[in-house]
Design an enzyme around this catalytic site. Structure first.
Site, PDB file in Angstrom:
ATOM      1  CG  HIS A 122      -1.942  -0.940   1.312  1.00  0.00           C
ATOM      2  ND1 HIS A 122      -3.006  -0.809   2.175  1.00  0.00           N
ATOM      3  CD2 HIS A 122      -2.174  -2.060   0.608  1.00  0.00           C
ATOM      4  CE1 HIS A 122      -3.835  -1.828   2.005  1.00  0.00           C
ATOM      5  NE2 HIS A 122      -3.350  -2.599   1.057  1.00  0.00           N
ATOM      6  NE  ARG A 147      -4.628   0.251  -0.891  1.00  0.00           N
ATOM      7  CZ  ARG A 147      -5.476   0.278   0.154  1.00  0.00           C
ATOM      8  NH1 ARG A 147      -6.502  -0.560   0.198  1.00  0.00           N
ATOM      9  NH2 ARG A 147      -5.282   1.105   1.160  1.00  0.00           N
ATOM     10  CE1 TYR A 159      -9.074   1.696   3.955  1.00  0.00           C
ATOM     11  CE2 TYR A 159      -8.717   2.119   1.617  1.00  0.00           C
ATOM     12  CZ  TYR A 159      -8.613   1.286   2.716  1.00  0.00           C
ATOM     13  OH  TYR A 159      -8.026   0.067   2.587  1.00  0.00           O
ATOM     14  CG  ASP A 217      -9.912  -0.490  -1.369  1.00  0.00           C
ATOM     15  OD1 ASP A 217     -11.111  -0.405  -1.697  1.00  0.00           O
ATOM     16  OD2 ASP A 217      -9.510  -1.177  -0.401  1.00  0.00           O
ATOM     17  CG  HIS A 219     -12.529   1.362   1.796  1.00  0.00           C
ATOM     18  ND1 HIS A 219     -13.140   1.545   3.009  1.00  0.00           N
ATOM     19  CD2 HIS A 219     -11.665   0.351   1.965  1.00  0.00           C
ATOM     20  CE1 HIS A 219     -12.644   0.683   3.871  1.00  0.00           C
ATOM     21  NE2 HIS A 219     -11.754  -0.065   3.266  1.00  0.00           N
ATOM     22  CD  GLU A 243      -9.700  -3.696  -2.427  1.00  0.00           C
ATOM     23  OE1 GLU A 243      -8.532  -3.449  -2.770  1.00  0.00           O
ATOM     24  OE2 GLU A 243     -10.005  -4.024  -1.279  1.00  0.00           O
ATOM     25  CD  GLU A 269     -11.827  -4.707   2.039  1.00  0.00           C
ATOM     26  OE1 GLU A 269     -10.833  -4.748   1.310  1.00  0.00           O
ATOM     27  OE2 GLU A 269     -12.009  -3.824   2.891  1.00  0.00           O
ATOM     28  NE  ARG A 290      -9.162  -6.954  -2.358  1.00  0.00           N
ATOM     29  CZ  ARG A 290      -8.131  -7.040  -1.516  1.00  0.00           C
ATOM     30  NH1 ARG A 290      -7.333  -8.074  -1.546  1.00  0.00           N
ATOM     31  NH2 ARG A 290      -7.902  -6.090  -0.639  1.00  0.00           N
ATOM     32  CG  ASP A 323      -7.839  -5.550   9.468  1.00  0.00           C
ATOM     33  OD1 ASP A 323      -7.351  -4.598   8.831  1.00  0.00           O
ATOM     34  OD2 ASP A 323      -8.788  -6.227   9.060  1.00  0.00           O
ATOM     35  CD  GLU A 346      -4.883  -5.778   1.131  1.00  0.00           C
ATOM     36  OE1 GLU A 346      -5.765  -6.624   1.385  1.00  0.00           O
ATOM     37  OE2 GLU A 346      -5.076  -4.554   1.215  1.00  0.00           O
ATOM     38  CD1 TRP A 409     -14.118   5.366   6.705  1.00  0.00           C
ATOM     39  CD2 TRP A 409     -13.792   3.170   6.938  1.00  0.00           C
ATOM     40  NE1 TRP A 409     -12.779   5.166   6.873  1.00  0.00           N
ATOM     41  CE2 TRP A 409     -12.537   3.836   7.008  1.00  0.00           C
ATOM     42  CE3 TRP A 409     -13.829   1.773   7.037  1.00  0.00           C
ATOM     43  CZ2 TRP A 409     -11.331   3.148   7.200  1.00  0.00           C
ATOM     44  CZ3 TRP A 409     -12.643   1.093   7.233  1.00  0.00           C
ATOM     45  CH2 TRP A 409     -11.392   1.775   7.321  1.00  0.00           C
TER      46      TRP A 409
HETATM   47  O1  EZ4 Z   1     -10.327  -1.297   5.288  1.00  0.00           O
HETATM   48  O2  EZ4 Z   1      -9.014  -4.331   6.600  1.00  0.00           O
HETATM   49  O3  EZ4 Z   1      -8.074  -3.561   0.963  1.00  0.00           O
HETATM   50  N1  EZ4 Z   1      -7.992  -3.384   2.147  1.00  0.00           N
HETATM   51  C1  EZ4 Z   1      -8.881  -2.754   2.904  1.00  0.00           C
HETATM   52  C2  EZ4 Z   1      -8.588  -2.722   4.391  1.00  0.00           C
HETATM   53  C3  EZ4 Z   1      -9.868  -2.623   5.241  1.00  0.00           C
HETATM   54  C4  EZ4 Z   1      -9.559  -3.060   6.660  1.00  0.00           C
HETATM   55  C5  EZ4 Z   1     -10.812  -3.062   7.530  1.00  0.00           C
HETATM   56  O4  EZ4 Z   1     -10.562  -3.717   8.721  1.00  0.00           O
HETATM   57  O5  EZ4 Z   1      -9.858  -2.236   2.410  1.00  0.00           O
HETATM   58  O6  EZ4 Z   1      -7.725  -1.655   4.658  1.00  0.00           O
HETATM   59 CO    CO Z   2     -10.099  -3.032   0.409  1.00  0.00          CO
END
Ligand code: EZ4
Ligand code: CO
Length: 409
Positions: A122, A147, A159, A217, A219, A243, A269, A290, A323, A346, A409
């Site tokens: 990232h 990314r 984000y 991403d 998001h 993504e 995800e 994903r 995470d 990733e 978010w």
């Molecule tokens: O926001 O894992 O592609 N990765 C992501 C992550 C998510 C977090 C949320 O817990 O979108 O950064």
């Molecule tokens: Co993502």
């Protein structure tokens, strides 16, 4: 070989992780990742209160049967909490089976289909010069796919954008879950984002050339027609994928995006079941799956999902943010090496504190990850180190439009 005990370990070496540890009557231990960012204790309770009592005394070798027993036997199927708990049991049982066989897990999944798994990191910057520094730091660290996320003029925090480039901008120092009493609130403006992002990709392509695989991403923040517009606008920059362009539960949205753009699409995800993908795969609306192993029922479920994706020409892009614990990351790497339709993995490095608690054996060299040939998943948990980092409640941010409306978010 029977299951003697199943315990959870909740630890917070900089961020929270929930780990299931299963021990057999022969003294073999297996680990599973059950971390659900911002809702960790729900999975911990599900495992301790509702799953562990059912595991003790079961045959540790019956991985598929245990999966079906917990999935069908709960009556209440799917959902992020249930499927993360199931994933942890499944990973731990595969870890035990592979350790008992004296083999790295990927051997039991059919053996290696490749020598390493292409990883992406990232890069981020509040502005373009900071982003360039971060891209360079990633290239120097060996990444061969990157990314791209940046700040948006007029928005305070966005984000995926690290607050500083400390650590050379390479380490993922953007940690969205914060240990505050209430979730942090961020402000969002999709039109400002749509105006800005193509200019960022134009700048990155002119600076770094046409070859480097670039990802982005969204998001979950766009409407279908906004996502279609962005996909079209980004076509000249040849993205590896766009993504989570739209919120995942509206699957038909992907059809609209698909009708307008050849930018490859990735999603999943926040999904937790292969059933979430049926329409998307059968109608060929996405290119990359994903899901995280940790959030989609473990290795057993992911192997089936990824095989189904392969049938429809889609590839893997397993979720691997920080995470996902090193246990969940290792599970992903064994799948990445074994399956035929691997796409990309990733990979953000965990902090030194996290790697003190979880002793990993996977390696990263020349842009490729390898799970190592250690028997099992190849990760050990240091429970004494884990105890030094007690749980701290933390929440993911909440997004609001500039007029105060709650947004994705
Ligand atoms: O926001 O894992 O592609 N990765 C992501 C992550 C998510 C977090 C949320 O817990 O979108 O950064
Ligand atoms: Co993502």
């Amino acid at each position: 070989m029977k299951i003697e005990s199943a315990e959870t370990v909740v630890t917070s070496p900089g961020r929270n992780f929930v780990t299931l540890r299963i021990t057999t009557t022969d003294g073999v231990t297996g680990l599973g990742d059950a971390t659900l960012n911002g809702r960790e204790l729900a999975v911990d309770s599900y495992l301790r209160d509702h799953v562990a009592p059912l595991l003790v005394g079961r045959d540790a070798g019956r991985v598929e049967d245990t999966w079906q027993y917990l999935y069908r036997g709960a009556y209440w199927r799917r959902g992020p909490v249930t499927m993360a708990a199931l994933a942890a049991v499944d990973m731990a049982l595969w870890d035990i089976k592979a350790k008992a066989a004296g083999m790295p897990l990927y051997q039991l999944l059919g053996g290696a289909s490749r020598t390493g798994a292409l990883a992406y990191g990232h890069a981020s910057g509040r502005d373009v010069p900071e982003l360039f520094d971060s891209v360079r730091a990633h290239l120097e660290a060996g990444y061969r796919a990157i990314r791209i996320q940046t700040g948006i003029p007029g928005l305070d925090s966005v984000y995926g954008v690290a607050a500083s480039t400390a650590g050379g901008g390479q380490r993922y120092d953007y940690e969205p879950a914060r240990p505050t009493a209430l979730p942090v609130e961020e402000a969002w403006d999709t039109r400002a984002y749509l105006r800005h992002v193509p200019t960022v990709f134009e700048a990155v392509r002119s600076e770094f050339g046409p070859e480097l695989p670039l990802l982005h991403d969204g998001h979950h923040r766009m409407t279908p027609i906004q996502a279609a517009k962005l996909g079209k606008a980004l076509e000249p920059y040849d993205l590896f994928w766009l993504e989570d362009a739209t919120p995942g539960e509206d699957q038909a949205a992907l059809r609209l995006i698909r009708q307008h753009t050849t930018t490859p699409l990735a999603i999943g995800e926040v999904f937790n079941s292969a059933h979430d993908y049926t329409l998307l795969l059968q109608d060929r609306l996405i290119d990359y799956v994903r899901s995280a192993v940790t959030h989609t029922g473990g290795i057993t479920a992911m192997k089936k999902l990824l095989d189904m994706a392969g049938h429809y020409g889609a590839k893997s892009g397993i979720h691997g943010p920080t995470d996902i614990s090193p246990v969940g990351m290792a599970a992903a790497l064994h799948l990445d090496i074994a399956i035929h339709n691997f796409g990309i993995q990733e990979y953000m490095r965990h902090t030194p504190e996290t790697l003190e608690v979880f002793r990993t054996s996977y390696t990263f060299a020349d842009g490729l990850l390898h799970p190592s040939d250690t028997p099992g998943l190849g990760v050990e948990l240091d429970t004494e180190a884990a105890a030094r980092f007690p749980y701290r409640a933390a929440y993911l941010p909440v997004n609001r439009l500039t007029d105060g409306t709650v947004h994705d978010w």
